[in-house]
Write an enzyme that holds these catalytic residues in place. Structure first.
Site, PDB file in Angstrom:
ATOM      1  N   GLU A  40      44.925  35.717  47.591  1.00 23.88           N
ATOM      2  CA  GLU A  40      44.980  36.958  46.821  1.00 23.88           C
ATOM      3  C   GLU A  40      45.225  36.536  45.374  1.00 23.88           C
ATOM      4  O   GLU A  40      46.325  36.118  45.003  1.00 23.88           O
ATOM      5  CB  GLU A  40      46.124  37.857  47.314  1.00 23.88           C
ATOM      6  CG  GLU A  40      45.976  38.315  48.767  1.00 23.88           C
ATOM      7  CD  GLU A  40      45.053  39.521  48.951  1.00 23.88           C
ATOM      8  OE1 GLU A  40      44.344  39.894  47.999  1.00 23.88           O
ATOM      9  OE2 GLU A  40      45.047  40.063  50.070  1.00 23.88           O
TER      10      GLU A  40
ATOM     11  N   GLU B 237      37.344  45.203  43.383  1.00 28.31           N
ATOM     12  CA  GLU B 237      37.703  43.903  43.966  1.00 28.31           C
ATOM     13  C   GLU B 237      36.460  43.069  44.295  1.00 28.31           C
ATOM     14  O   GLU B 237      36.417  41.868  44.026  1.00 28.31           O
ATOM     15  CB  GLU B 237      38.547  44.118  45.235  1.00 28.31           C
ATOM     16  CG  GLU B 237      38.919  42.813  45.921  1.00 28.31           C
ATOM     17  CD  GLU B 237      39.719  43.008  47.197  1.00 28.31           C
ATOM     18  OE1 GLU B 237      39.956  44.172  47.596  1.00 28.31           O
ATOM     19  OE2 GLU B 237      40.097  41.986  47.800  1.00 28.31           O
TER      20      GLU B 237
ATOM     21  N   HIS C   5      34.775  41.002  50.550  1.00 25.19           N
ATOM     22  CA  HIS C   5      34.196  42.345  50.438  1.00 25.19           C
ATOM     23  C   HIS C   5      32.746  42.313  49.946  1.00 25.19           C
ATOM     24  O   HIS C   5      32.084  41.288  50.008  1.00 25.19           O
ATOM     25  CB  HIS C   5      35.066  43.246  49.546  1.00 25.19           C
ATOM     26  CG  HIS C   5      36.473  43.307  50.029  1.00 25.19           C
ATOM     27  ND1 HIS C   5      36.875  44.104  51.075  1.00 25.19           N
ATOM     28  CD2 HIS C   5      37.585  42.624  49.649  1.00 25.19           C
ATOM     29  CE1 HIS C   5      38.168  43.922  51.293  1.00 25.19           C
ATOM     30  NE2 HIS C   5      38.629  43.024  50.443  1.00 25.19           N
TER      31      HIS C   5
ATOM     32  N   HIS D 113      40.232  37.087  47.446  1.00 22.52           N
ATOM     33  CA  HIS D 113      40.510  38.530  47.440  1.00 22.52           C
ATOM     34  C   HIS D 113      41.387  38.892  46.243  1.00 22.52           C
ATOM     35  O   HIS D 113      41.959  38.014  45.583  1.00 22.52           O
ATOM     36  CB  HIS D 113      41.238  38.945  48.724  1.00 22.52           C
ATOM     37  CG  HIS D 113      40.337  38.986  49.907  1.00 22.52           C
ATOM     38  ND1 HIS D 113      39.855  40.154  50.441  1.00 22.52           N
ATOM     39  CD2 HIS D 113      39.790  37.975  50.644  1.00 22.52           C
ATOM     40  CE1 HIS D 113      39.057  39.871  51.465  1.00 22.52           C
ATOM     41  NE2 HIS D 113      39.000  38.558  51.613  1.00 22.52           N
TER      42      HIS D 113
HETATM   43 ZN   LIG Z   1      40.450  42.157  49.884  1.00 25.44          ZN
END
Ligand SMILES: [Zn+2]
Length: 199
Positions: free
Chosen positions: A152, A26, A11, A87
Site C-alpha cells: 500500500e 487508485e 485494480h 495498491h
Molecule cells: Zn487496492
C-alpha cells in the site's frame, strides 16, 4: 538466469475499480507506478518483468474475483520468482497516512522483501512507515506460489499522501526497485545509473 518479477498494478477501470480521493483514482496511480517500475527493471538485465496490466484502460476479468485470479494465474504459470502487488490505501479517517506492506505469513522471504521495499519507499517519498502486516485472506497473497507482497504505497484519502501519490510516482517506483535490490544484496545496475544521469 534472470530473476523474474511479476508486477501487479492493482485494480483497473470498470469491474475491479479501486479507491478514490482528491480526484485521484487508485487504479491510475497503481498503473503508472507499476509501469515506471517495469521500465526501471527492463533497464537492468539481471531481471525479467511482466506487468498485469498493459495499458491504463485494460480491464482484466469480468468481475473482481476473476480479475484477481487471472493475475495470480499469469504469475504462477510464468512462473515468477517474486510477486509485487501495488495498491493505494484508503480510510474514512482522513488523517490515516503512510506506507505498509502485506504478506501471507511471517517469518518468510516475503516479509524480508516487503520490509525492504517499504523502508526504501519511505526513505524516498517521506511517507510514514506503518510496517508489515500478515493478511492470509488476501487473494494475491494466498494463491501465488512464489514470495508475494502487497504494497500500500500511501493513503489516497489523506491530503499529504495524495499529493505524493500524484506527483512522486517515479519515486515510489524507484523505491520498490531499490527495495528489491537491497533485499537481494545487489547494487543498482550501471544501465539504471546512466539513465538517471541523463535525466
Ligand atoms: Zn487496492
Amino acid at each position: 538466469m534472470a530473476i523474474k518479477i511479476y508486477i501487479d498494478q492493482g485494480h483497473g477501470p470498470g469491474v475491479n475499480a479501486g479507491a478514490e480521493g482528491f480526484g485521484l483514482l487508485e487504479q491510475d496511480i497503481t498503473y503508472m507506478v507499476g509501469s515506471y517500475l517495469a521500465d526501471i527493471f527492463r533497464l537492468d538485465d539481471r531481471f525479467e518483468v511482466k506487468t498485469s496490466r498493459n495499458s491504463i484502460t485494460e480491464n482484466i476479468g469480468f468481475n473482481s474475483s476473476s480479475s484477481l485470479r487471472l493475475r495470480v494465474n499469469e504469475a504462477n504459470n510464468w512462473p515468477a520468482d517474486y510477486f509485487i502487488s501495488i495498491h493505494c490505501n484508503a480510510s474514512v479517517n482522513t488523517s490515516a497516512n503512510g506506507t505498509e506492506g502485506y504478506i501471507y505469513s511471517t517469518p518468510s522471504t516475503a516479509y524480508d522483501l516487503s520490509k525492504s521495499i517499504v523502508e526504501e519507499i519511505v526513505r524516498r517519498t517521506g511517507t510514514k512507515n506503518n510496517g508489515i502486516f500478515t493478511n492470509p485472506s488476501l487473494y494475491v497473497l494466498r494463491y501465488t506460489e512464489m514470495p508475494a507482497t502487497l504494497i500500500e504505497l500511501a493513503y489516497i484519502s489523506n491530503f499529504n499522501d495524495a499529493v505524493k501519490l500524484s506527483s512522486d510516482q517515479y519515486q515510489f517506483a524507484f523505491g520498490i526497485y531499490q527495495g528489491v535490490l537491497n533485499y537481494l544484496g545487489l547494487n543498482i545496475s550501471d544501465a539504471v545509473i546512466s539513465m538517471l544521469g541523463n535525466d
